[in-house]
Scaffold this active site. Structure first.
Site, mmCIF file in Angstrom:
data_model
loop_
_atom_site.group_PDB
_atom_site.id
_atom_site.type_symbol
_atom_site.label_atom_id
_atom_site.label_comp_id
_atom_site.label_asym_id
_atom_site.label_seq_id
_atom_site.Cartn_x
_atom_site.Cartn_y
_atom_site.Cartn_z
ATOM 1 N N GLU A 204 62.385 -54.907 -2.751
ATOM 2 C CA GLU A 204 61.648 -56.170 -2.819
ATOM 3 C C GLU A 204 60.534 -56.155 -3.857
ATOM 4 O O GLU A 204 60.024 -57.204 -4.259
ATOM 5 C CB GLU A 204 61.076 -56.528 -1.437
ATOM 6 C CG GLU A 204 59.854 -55.754 -0.995
ATOM 7 C CD GLU A 204 60.141 -54.362 -0.443
ATOM 8 O OE1 GLU A 204 59.207 -53.739 0.081
ATOM 9 O OE2 GLU A 204 61.299 -53.894 -0.536
ATOM 10 N N HIS B 179 61.913 -49.501 -2.065
ATOM 11 C CA HIS B 179 61.427 -50.875 -1.956
ATOM 12 C C HIS B 179 62.124 -51.800 -2.954
ATOM 13 O O HIS B 179 61.561 -52.124 -4.004
ATOM 14 C CB HIS B 179 59.919 -50.918 -2.223
ATOM 15 C CG HIS B 179 59.072 -50.351 -1.137
ATOM 16 N ND1 HIS B 179 58.537 -51.117 -0.130
ATOM 17 C CD2 HIS B 179 58.668 -49.079 -0.907
ATOM 18 C CE1 HIS B 179 57.827 -50.347 0.681
ATOM 19 N NE2 HIS B 179 57.892 -49.107 0.233
ATOM 20 N N CYS C 239 62.041 -48.790 3.780
ATOM 21 C CA CYS C 239 60.917 -47.861 3.947
ATOM 22 C C CYS C 239 60.454 -47.841 5.404
ATOM 23 O O CYS C 239 61.132 -47.290 6.260
ATOM 24 C CB CYS C 239 59.786 -48.200 2.983
ATOM 25 S SG CYS C 239 58.622 -46.833 2.729
#
Length: 205
Positions: free
Chosen positions: A181, A179, A82
């Protein structure tokens, strides 16, 4: 993957703790990077999601622009998610007016990136995303996500959503608009560690 890779997570702003947790769960030796000296001895670095203009300002404050370019030049692998993807790109569209429509970036990925291409925070969404190198779709979470446009001839498209490139690779640079994560799926972190393993460790400065 042979050995235990030493990788860093840029920890000046954004979701760096979540990246660290995923990488450690996969067996990596992980260091949080805030100063140029923190890059010494690392083979790879993750640049997390967050707010790209704030991250760019902090890179200036901590004197990290040139050391990050040097890290890549010495053989380091970089992955931006991102906001991190925005900072890796060669050209940035949609910078806020208060910045005069310009945003600094590392210029290591030969693409144009368009900020906030999928809308505002309230427009966040998750989709099952086919990703090259994975055996099943990835639960990709998009939050104020950019898209990668005008890919250079050496840039490999790894994933698309609605006809827009949202993940790409150029040599030792990996970028994803979403994302990983913030999901429980560590497969893309595994792809990053596989890329790190393909290259020799960076020599100490």
């Amino acid at each position: 993957m042979a050995g235990k890779p030493s990788v860093g997570v840029l920890a000046v702003q954004g979701a760096f703790r979540e990246h660290r947790q995923h990488l450690e769960a996969l067996g990596a030796d992980v260091r949080e990077v805030r100063l140029p000296g923190d890059l010494t001895g690392l083979s790879g670095l993750v640049m997390p999601g967050g707010e790209s203009t704030s991250m760019a300002r902090l890179l200036s404050d901590f004197g990290l622009w040139a050391p990050l370019r040097d890290f890549h030049a010495r053989g380091g692998v970089l992955w931006g998610t991102c906001a991190g993807a925005i900072l890796l790109s060669r050209r940035v569209e949609g910078a806020p007016p208060q910045f005069g429509g310009h945003q600094d970036s590392l210029g290591l990925l030969d693409v144009t990136v368009r900020r906030n291409a999928f809308g505002r925070q309230v427009d966040s969404f998750s989709v099952p995303l086919p990703v090259q190198g994975l055996d099943a779709p990835f639960p990709a979470l998009f939050i104020r996500a950019p898209v990668l446009t005008e890919l250079g001839p050496d840039v490999e498209r790894l994933a698309q959503h609605d006809g827009q490139t949202v993940m790409a690779r150029q040599g030792r640079v990996l970028a994803s608009a979403f994302h990983p994560e913030l999901t429980g799926d560590r497969r893309i972190h595994g792809l990053f560690l596989d890329l790190v393993a393909e290259h020799q460790p960076v020599a100490s400065a």
